[in-house]
Scaffold this motif. Structure first.
Motif, PDB file in Angstrom:
ATOM      1  N   PHE A 118     -27.927   1.412 -15.394  1.00  0.00           N
ATOM      2  CA  PHE A 118     -28.634   2.674 -15.662  1.00  0.00           C
ATOM      3  C   PHE A 118     -28.006   3.399 -16.853  1.00  0.00           C
ATOM      4  CE2 PHE A 118     -29.868   2.679 -10.973  1.00  0.00           C
ATOM      5  CZ  PHE A 118     -31.164   2.280 -11.243  1.00  0.00           C
ATOM      6  N   HIS A 119     -26.676   3.347 -16.925  1.00  0.00           N
ATOM      7  CA  HIS A 119     -25.976   4.006 -18.027  1.00  0.00           C
ATOM      8  C   HIS A 119     -26.391   3.412 -19.373  1.00  0.00           C
ATOM      9  CE1 HIS A 119     -22.835   5.422 -20.677  1.00  0.00           C
ATOM     10  NE2 HIS A 119     -22.367   4.183 -20.827  1.00  0.00           N
ATOM     11  N   TYR A 120     -26.369   2.104 -19.473  1.00  0.00           N
ATOM     12  CA  TYR A 120     -26.707   1.466 -20.749  1.00  0.00           C
ATOM     13  C   TYR A 120     -28.200   1.601 -21.069  1.00  0.00           C
ATOM     14  CZ  TYR A 120     -21.990  -0.360 -20.899  1.00  0.00           C
ATOM     15  OH  TYR A 120     -20.601  -0.468 -20.964  1.00  0.00           O
ATOM     16  N   GLN A 121     -29.008   1.635 -20.029  1.00  0.00           N
ATOM     17  CA  GLN A 121     -30.442   1.861 -20.257  1.00  0.00           C
ATOM     18  C   GLN A 121     -30.674   3.257 -20.854  1.00  0.00           C
ATOM     19  OE1 GLN A 121     -32.884   1.414 -16.751  1.00  0.00           O
ATOM     20  NE2 GLN A 121     -34.787   1.794 -17.830  1.00  0.00           N
ATOM     21  N   LYS A 122     -29.977   4.236 -20.309  1.00  0.00           N
ATOM     22  CA  LYS A 122     -30.092   5.606 -20.817  1.00  0.00           C
ATOM     23  C   LYS A 122     -29.598   5.704 -22.253  1.00  0.00           C
ATOM     24  CE  LYS A 122     -28.872  10.381 -19.703  1.00  0.00           C
ATOM     25  NZ  LYS A 122     -28.107  11.282 -18.784  1.00  0.00           N
ATOM     26  N   GLU A 123     -28.599   4.904 -22.587  1.00  0.00           N
ATOM     27  CA  GLU A 123     -28.037   4.913 -23.938  1.00  0.00           C
ATOM     28  C   GLU A 123     -28.886   4.106 -24.928  1.00  0.00           C
ATOM     29  OE1 GLU A 123     -25.231   6.608 -25.050  1.00  0.00           O
ATOM     30  OE2 GLU A 123     -25.463   7.576 -23.081  1.00  0.00           O
ATOM     31  N   GLY A 124     -29.963   3.486 -24.422  1.00  0.00           N
ATOM     32  CA  GLY A 124     -30.825   2.691 -25.292  1.00  0.00           C
ATOM     33  C   GLY A 124     -30.292   1.292 -25.568  1.00  0.00           C
TER      34      GLY A 124
ATOM     35  N   LEU B 153     -17.790   6.161 -20.098  1.00  0.00           N
ATOM     36  CA  LEU B 153     -18.343   5.910 -18.771  1.00  0.00           C
ATOM     37  C   LEU B 153     -18.507   4.419 -18.494  1.00  0.00           C
ATOM     38  CD1 LEU B 153     -19.504   6.946 -16.144  1.00  0.00           C
ATOM     39  CD2 LEU B 153     -21.724   7.230 -17.278  1.00  0.00           C
ATOM     40  N   GLY B 154     -18.926   3.684 -19.497  1.00  0.00           N
ATOM     41  CA  GLY B 154     -19.097   2.249 -19.310  1.00  0.00           C
ATOM     42  C   GLY B 154     -17.808   1.554 -18.905  1.00  0.00           C
ATOM     43  N   LYS B 155     -16.726   1.878 -19.564  1.00  0.00           N
ATOM     44  CA  LYS B 155     -15.429   1.272 -19.248  1.00  0.00           C
ATOM     45  C   LYS B 155     -14.958   1.694 -17.858  1.00  0.00           C
ATOM     46  CE  LYS B 155     -13.702   0.667 -23.981  1.00  0.00           C
ATOM     47  NZ  LYS B 155     -12.647   1.019 -24.951  1.00  0.00           N
ATOM     48  N   TYR B 156     -15.198   2.981 -17.524  1.00  0.00           N
ATOM     49  CA  TYR B 156     -14.801   3.469 -16.195  1.00  0.00           C
ATOM     50  C   TYR B 156     -15.530   2.698 -15.094  1.00  0.00           C
ATOM     51  CZ  TYR B 156     -14.855   6.380 -12.039  1.00  0.00           C
ATOM     52  OH  TYR B 156     -14.773   6.812 -10.746  1.00  0.00           O
TER      53      TYR B 156
ATOM     54  N   ASP C  26     -30.623  -1.722 -24.163  1.00  0.00           N
ATOM     55  CA  ASP C  26     -31.427  -2.408 -23.149  1.00  0.00           C
ATOM     56  C   ASP C  26     -30.922  -3.805 -22.814  1.00  0.00           C
ATOM     57  OD1 ASP C  26     -32.945  -0.155 -23.097  1.00  0.00           O
ATOM     58  OD2 ASP C  26     -34.712  -1.024 -24.063  1.00  0.00           O
ATOM     59  N   GLU C  27     -30.476  -4.549 -23.818  1.00  0.00           N
ATOM     60  CA  GLU C  27     -30.007  -5.910 -23.552  1.00  0.00           C
ATOM     61  C   GLU C  27     -28.804  -5.897 -22.618  1.00  0.00           C
ATOM     62  OE1 GLU C  27     -28.493  -9.825 -26.068  1.00  0.00           O
ATOM     63  OE2 GLU C  27     -29.730  -8.312 -27.073  1.00  0.00           O
ATOM     64  N   LYS C  28     -27.914  -4.958 -22.853  1.00  0.00           N
ATOM     65  CA  LYS C  28     -26.733  -4.842 -22.001  1.00  0.00           C
ATOM     66  C   LYS C  28     -27.125  -4.366 -20.602  1.00  0.00           C
ATOM     67  CE  LYS C  28     -21.891  -3.729 -22.673  1.00  0.00           C
ATOM     68  NZ  LYS C  28     -20.890  -3.171 -23.595  1.00  0.00           N
ATOM     69  N   ALA C  29     -28.085  -3.446 -20.556  1.00  0.00           N
ATOM     70  CA  ALA C  29     -28.567  -2.949 -19.266  1.00  0.00           C
ATOM     71  C   ALA C  29     -29.164  -4.094 -18.447  1.00  0.00           C
ATOM     72  CB  ALA C  29     -29.605  -1.852 -19.478  1.00  0.00           C
ATOM     73  N   LEU C  30     -29.960  -4.939 -19.086  1.00  0.00           N
ATOM     74  CA  LEU C  30     -30.582  -6.064 -18.386  1.00  0.00           C
ATOM     75  C   LEU C  30     -29.529  -7.026 -17.850  1.00  0.00           C
ATOM     76  CD1 LEU C  30     -33.593  -6.742 -20.781  1.00  0.00           C
ATOM     77  CD2 LEU C  30     -33.735  -5.951 -18.407  1.00  0.00           C
TER      78      LEU C  30
END
Length: 203
Positions: free
Chosen positions: A24-30, A2-5, A32-36
């Motif tokens: 939101f995707h990376y936050q859900k995956e835990g 999903l991230g690549k898509y 957090d640094e990437k989500a931020l």
């Protein structure tokens, strides 16, 4: 993946919504640094969007990066959020400041929040809850007394009197606790469940 898509769709469309979805995707995956990082990118591309900064600040707050959370929440307020989001931002900003060791600043934020919504008794009670949750008992008592004096809702008056009694008990002030419980008793009818509840607290 999903991230690549989502990355590919952003590159194809340049629509910042895909950056937010990635966050939101990376936050859900835990992650957090990437989500931020994605929240930051999305916020830069949508300078009028206060919600993105709020979401970013929520994650920063969760990770105890209180300074960054407070900074982003103040930025979000400058983006003129809608009334509901404005309330959420000010609530979280107050909590971030209190937990960062700046209780006076946090209380100032909550006081302004209550002042901007002076007719909203439910919100005033939520501010009382925030003060209690952060261990600011004197301030919670002051808020409870103020709301009790202004509300025209009899049930709320009784509920607040009971809460004030509980707060005084937490401060080991039995005399004031009993005074608050007795004021609640004076407002309820004999034989009611509220009378029984109040008597149980006095016992």
């Amino acid at each position: 993946n999903l991230g690549k898509y989502l990355d590919a769709e952003y590159q194809r469309t340049k629509n910042s919504a895909y950056l937010l979805l990635s966050a939101f995707h990376y936050q859900k995956e835990g992650m957090d640094e990437k989500a931020l990082d994605y929240f930051s990118k999305a916020a830069k591309l949508a300078p009028g969007n206060a919600a993105i900064l709020f979401y970013k600040a929520e994650l920063e707050f969760h990770n105890l990066d209180l300074k960054s959370a407070a900074r982003d929440l103040r930025k979000a307020l400058r983006r003129k959020p809608d009334p509901d989001l404005d309330i959420k931002i000010r609530k979280l900003l107050g909590k971030a400041l209190v937990r960062a060791g700046k209780p006076e600043q946090g209380l100032k934020v909550w006081k302004k929040l209550a002042g901007l919504n002076s007719e909203d008794e439910d919100l005033a009670e939520e501010v009382l809850d925030l003060q209690f949750e952060e261990g600011l008992l004197d301030e919670a008592i002051a808020s409870g007394k103020k709301l009790m004096a202004t509300t025209g809702n009899k049930f709320k008056k009784v509920s607040l009197a009971l809460r004030l009694g509980n707060l005084h008990r937490l401060q080991n002030n039995r005399e004031k606790a009993l005074g608050a419980y007795n004021s609640a008793l004076e407002m309820v009818g004999g034989g009611s469940w509220l009378e029984k509840e109040t008597l149980n607290r006095i016992a």
